[in-house]
Design a protein around this motif. Structure first.
Motif, PDB file in Angstrom:
ATOM      1  N   PHE A  71       0.863  -1.170   0.000  1.00  0.00           N
ATOM      2  CA  PHE A  71       0.000   0.000   0.000  1.00  0.00           C
ATOM      3  C   PHE A  71       0.902   1.224   0.000  1.00  0.00           C
ATOM      4  O   PHE A  71       1.722   1.401   0.904  1.00  0.00           O
ATOM      5  CB  PHE A  71      -0.890   0.012   1.249  1.00  0.00           C
ATOM      6  CG  PHE A  71      -1.786  -1.189   1.355  1.00  0.00           C
ATOM      7  CD1 PHE A  71      -3.075  -1.151   0.859  1.00  0.00           C
ATOM      8  CD2 PHE A  71      -1.325  -2.357   1.956  1.00  0.00           C
ATOM      9  CE1 PHE A  71      -3.898  -2.267   0.955  1.00  0.00           C
ATOM     10  CE2 PHE A  71      -2.148  -3.466   2.058  1.00  0.00           C
ATOM     11  CZ  PHE A  71      -3.436  -3.421   1.553  1.00  0.00           C
ATOM     12  N   ARG A  72       0.744   2.094  -1.014  1.00  0.00           N
ATOM     13  CA  ARG A  72       1.623   3.250  -1.149  1.00  0.00           C
ATOM     14  C   ARG A  72       0.814   4.532  -1.383  1.00  0.00           C
ATOM     15  O   ARG A  72      -0.190   4.521  -2.097  1.00  0.00           O
ATOM     16  CB  ARG A  72       2.569   3.092  -2.344  1.00  0.00           C
ATOM     17  CG  ARG A  72       3.399   1.841  -2.315  1.00  0.00           C
ATOM     18  CD  ARG A  72       4.724   2.086  -1.635  1.00  0.00           C
ATOM     19  NE  ARG A  72       5.624   0.968  -1.802  1.00  0.00           N
ATOM     20  CZ  ARG A  72       5.842   0.064  -0.862  1.00  0.00           C
ATOM     21  NH1 ARG A  72       5.223   0.113   0.274  1.00  0.00           N
ATOM     22  NH2 ARG A  72       6.696  -0.922  -1.074  1.00  0.00           N
ATOM     23  N   ASP A  73       1.304   5.603  -0.805  1.00  0.00           N
ATOM     24  CA  ASP A  73       0.836   6.951  -1.090  1.00  0.00           C
ATOM     25  C   ASP A  73       1.930   7.556  -1.956  1.00  0.00           C
ATOM     26  O   ASP A  73       3.039   7.817  -1.463  1.00  0.00           O
ATOM     27  CB  ASP A  73       0.657   7.722   0.222  1.00  0.00           C
ATOM     28  CG  ASP A  73       0.483   9.222   0.044  1.00  0.00           C
ATOM     29  OD1 ASP A  73       0.291   9.679  -1.101  1.00  0.00           O
ATOM     30  OD2 ASP A  73       0.557   9.942   1.058  1.00  0.00           O
ATOM     31  N   SER A  74       1.659   7.768  -3.234  1.00  0.00           N
ATOM     32  CA  SER A  74       2.710   8.239  -4.150  1.00  0.00           C
ATOM     33  C   SER A  74       3.224   9.627  -3.776  1.00  0.00           C
ATOM     34  O   SER A  74       4.299  10.017  -4.218  1.00  0.00           O
ATOM     35  CB  SER A  74       2.213   8.232  -5.593  1.00  0.00           C
ATOM     36  OG  SER A  74       1.097   9.097  -5.731  1.00  0.00           O
ATOM     37  N   ASN A  75       2.502  10.365  -2.951  1.00  0.00           N
ATOM     38  CA  ASN A  75       2.949  11.692  -2.523  1.00  0.00           C
ATOM     39  C   ASN A  75       3.795  11.653  -1.259  1.00  0.00           C
ATOM     40  O   ASN A  75       4.311  12.683  -0.839  1.00  0.00           O
ATOM     41  CB  ASN A  75       1.743  12.615  -2.296  1.00  0.00           C
ATOM     42  CG  ASN A  75       1.020  12.894  -3.592  1.00  0.00           C
ATOM     43  OD1 ASN A  75       1.635  13.152  -4.611  1.00  0.00           O
ATOM     44  ND2 ASN A  75      -0.301  12.809  -3.545  1.00  0.00           N
ATOM     45  N   TYR A  76       3.952  10.467  -0.650  1.00  0.00           N
ATOM     46  CA  TYR A  76       4.708  10.382   0.588  1.00  0.00           C
ATOM     47  C   TYR A  76       6.186  10.624   0.315  1.00  0.00           C
ATOM     48  O   TYR A  76       6.759  10.049  -0.603  1.00  0.00           O
ATOM     49  CB  TYR A  76       4.530   9.011   1.247  1.00  0.00           C
ATOM     50  CG  TYR A  76       5.379   8.823   2.491  1.00  0.00           C
ATOM     51  CD1 TYR A  76       5.182   9.610   3.612  1.00  0.00           C
ATOM     52  CD2 TYR A  76       6.385   7.872   2.525  1.00  0.00           C
ATOM     53  CE1 TYR A  76       5.962   9.459   4.740  1.00  0.00           C
ATOM     54  CE2 TYR A  76       7.175   7.702   3.660  1.00  0.00           C
ATOM     55  CZ  TYR A  76       6.958   8.506   4.769  1.00  0.00           C
ATOM     56  OH  TYR A  76       7.732   8.355   5.886  1.00  0.00           O
ATOM     57  N   GLY A  77       6.784  11.479   1.123  1.00  0.00           N
ATOM     58  CA  GLY A  77       8.204  11.764   0.978  1.00  0.00           C
ATOM     59  C   GLY A  77       8.814  12.171   2.301  1.00  0.00           C
ATOM     60  O   GLY A  77       8.098  12.506   3.260  1.00  0.00           O
ATOM     61  N   ALA A  78      10.115  12.161   2.366  1.00  0.00           N
ATOM     62  CA  ALA A  78      10.823  12.500   3.601  1.00  0.00           C
ATOM     63  C   ALA A  78      10.523  13.931   4.042  1.00  0.00           C
ATOM     64  O   ALA A  78      10.404  14.204   5.233  1.00  0.00           O
ATOM     65  CB  ALA A  78      12.324  12.318   3.400  1.00  0.00           C
ATOM     66  N   ALA A  83      -6.289   7.026   0.880  1.00  0.00           N
ATOM     67  CA  ALA A  83      -4.955   7.590   1.081  1.00  0.00           C
ATOM     68  C   ALA A  83      -3.880   6.869   0.270  1.00  0.00           C
ATOM     69  O   ALA A  83      -2.870   7.464  -0.087  1.00  0.00           O
ATOM     70  CB  ALA A  83      -4.579   7.552   2.565  1.00  0.00           C
ATOM     71  N   PHE A  84      -4.102   5.599  -0.018  1.00  0.00           N
ATOM     72  CA  PHE A  84      -3.109   4.813  -0.761  1.00  0.00           C
ATOM     73  C   PHE A  84      -3.545   4.740  -2.220  1.00  0.00           C
ATOM     74  O   PHE A  84      -4.506   4.071  -2.563  1.00  0.00           O
ATOM     75  CB  PHE A  84      -2.980   3.410  -0.159  1.00  0.00           C
ATOM     76  CG  PHE A  84      -2.583   3.420   1.290  1.00  0.00           C
ATOM     77  CD1 PHE A  84      -1.284   3.711   1.668  1.00  0.00           C
ATOM     78  CD2 PHE A  84      -3.514   3.163   2.282  1.00  0.00           C
ATOM     79  CE1 PHE A  84      -0.914   3.743   3.000  1.00  0.00           C
ATOM     80  CE2 PHE A  84      -3.154   3.173   3.618  1.00  0.00           C
ATOM     81  CZ  PHE A  84      -1.855   3.472   3.980  1.00  0.00           C
ATOM     82  N   ASP A  85      -2.803   5.432  -3.079  1.00  0.00           N
ATOM     83  CA  ASP A  85      -3.167   5.460  -4.495  1.00  0.00           C
ATOM     84  C   ASP A  85      -2.432   4.395  -5.316  1.00  0.00           C
ATOM     85  O   ASP A  85      -2.682   4.262  -6.508  1.00  0.00           O
ATOM     86  CB  ASP A  85      -2.957   6.851  -5.085  1.00  0.00           C
ATOM     87  CG  ASP A  85      -1.542   7.362  -4.951  1.00  0.00           C
ATOM     88  OD1 ASP A  85      -0.713   6.690  -4.279  1.00  0.00           O
ATOM     89  OD2 ASP A  85      -1.249   8.441  -5.500  1.00  0.00           O
ATOM     90  N   GLN A  86      -1.540   3.649  -4.662  1.00  0.00           N
ATOM     91  CA  GLN A  86      -0.844   2.553  -5.334  1.00  0.00           C
ATOM     92  C   GLN A  86      -0.961   1.325  -4.439  1.00  0.00           C
ATOM     93  O   GLN A  86      -0.322   1.270  -3.384  1.00  0.00           O
ATOM     94  CB  GLN A  86       0.620   2.887  -5.578  1.00  0.00           C
ATOM     95  CG  GLN A  86       0.846   4.068  -6.480  1.00  0.00           C
ATOM     96  CD  GLN A  86       2.316   4.445  -6.591  1.00  0.00           C
ATOM     97  OE1 GLN A  86       3.154   3.997  -5.828  1.00  0.00           O
ATOM     98  NE2 GLN A  86       2.617   5.294  -7.561  1.00  0.00           N
ATOM     99  N   ILE A  87      -1.765   0.375  -4.869  1.00  0.00           N
ATOM    100  CA  ILE A  87      -1.927  -0.870  -4.128  1.00  0.00           C
ATOM    101  C   ILE A  87      -1.576  -2.001  -5.070  1.00  0.00           C
ATOM    102  O   ILE A  87      -2.176  -2.132  -6.141  1.00  0.00           O
ATOM    103  CB  ILE A  87      -3.347  -1.026  -3.568  1.00  0.00           C
ATOM    104  CG1 ILE A  87      -3.663   0.152  -2.645  1.00  0.00           C
ATOM    105  CG2 ILE A  87      -3.503  -2.371  -2.837  1.00  0.00           C
ATOM    106  CD1 ILE A  87      -5.088   0.216  -2.162  1.00  0.00           C
ATOM    107  N   GLU A  88      -0.578  -2.770  -4.701  1.00  0.00           N
ATOM    108  CA  GLU A  88      -0.063  -3.826  -5.580  1.00  0.00           C
ATOM    109  C   GLU A  88      -0.034  -5.154  -4.844  1.00  0.00           C
ATOM    110  O   GLU A  88       0.444  -5.228  -3.706  1.00  0.00           O
ATOM    111  CB  GLU A  88       1.337  -3.456  -6.047  1.00  0.00           C
ATOM    112  CG  GLU A  88       1.951  -4.467  -6.989  1.00  0.00           C
ATOM    113  CD  GLU A  88       3.350  -4.035  -7.411  1.00  0.00           C
ATOM    114  OE1 GLU A  88       4.268  -4.889  -7.310  1.00  0.00           O
ATOM    115  OE2 GLU A  88       3.523  -2.878  -7.814  1.00  0.00           O
ATOM    116  N   VAL A  89      -0.532  -6.188  -5.513  1.00  0.00           N
ATOM    117  CA  VAL A  89      -0.475  -7.550  -4.981  1.00  0.00           C
ATOM    118  C   VAL A  89       0.515  -8.316  -5.834  1.00  0.00           C
ATOM    119  O   VAL A  89       0.405  -8.324  -7.066  1.00  0.00           O
ATOM    120  CB  VAL A  89      -1.861  -8.230  -5.052  1.00  0.00           C
ATOM    121  CG1 VAL A  89      -1.786  -9.660  -4.538  1.00  0.00           C
ATOM    122  CG2 VAL A  89      -2.898  -7.423  -4.260  1.00  0.00           C
ATOM    123  N   SER A  90       1.484  -8.941  -5.187  1.00  0.00           N
ATOM    124  CA  SER A  90       2.479  -9.717  -5.930  1.00  0.00           C
ATOM    125  C   SER A  90       2.691 -11.076  -5.273  1.00  0.00           C
ATOM    126  O   SER A  90       2.509 -11.211  -4.066  1.00  0.00           O
ATOM    127  CB  SER A  90       3.803  -8.953  -6.045  1.00  0.00           C
ATOM    128  OG  SER A  90       4.282  -8.623  -4.772  1.00  0.00           O
TER     129      SER A  90
END
Length: 148
Positions: free
Chosen positions: A48-55, A140-147
């Motif tokens: 689960f990723r938020d593509s805008n998340y950064g340091a 909030a998570f705009d990138q959700i990937e199942v692998s």
């Protein structure tokens, strides 16, 4: 735990953490929506990723959840890990919170490991899971990937 319907819904085995039906259903939903279907694999990782998340910009921490199927075709959680940027002046993405079900270990950045069945850990898990599910339902998570 999720109920069986016409689609092949995943049944999760209980574990040492108080994993809610809501989380199980959310995980199942994202696995069912993955294309091509990853259900032929015996282990799956959901990111689960938020593509805008950064340091510097902040945002919602990346989360990784691993599930595995045993010989009896029963699914169980392996780990739930929350990542965060740490350090400076060149921050790196590191494990901030790790619920390692397979090793019965909880780790939080800068603290000593603890067993998962410790009362403080299970209470913390409930709060963490509730927040995660709210973030998920809020998109909030705009990138959700199942692998596999």
């Amino acid at each position: 735990m999720p109920n069986e319907t016409q689609s092949q819904m995943i049944q999760f085995q209980p574990c040492c953490l108080p994993v809610s039906n809501r989380l199980c259903n959310a995980i199942d939903k994202h696995i069912q929506q993955a294309h091509p279907s990853p259900l032929s694999s015996n282990s799956l990782t959901i990111n689960f990723r938020d593509s805008n998340y950064g340091a510097e910009s902040g945002g919602y921490h990346p989360v990784e959840i691993r599930v595995q199927r045993d010989e009896a075709q029963q699914w169980h959680f392996c780990y739930i890990t929350d990542f965060a940027y740490c350090g400076g002046p060149y921050p790196e993405l590191e494990v901030e919170i790790d619920f390692n079900i397979e090793q019965n270990s909880f780790r939080q950045m800068f603290l000593a490991p603890s067993p998962l069945n410790k009362h403080e850990v299970t209470e913390f898990y409930k709060v963490w899971e509730s927040n995660f599910l709210e973030y998920l339902s809020d998109g909030a998570f705009d990138q959700i990937e199942v692998s596999a």
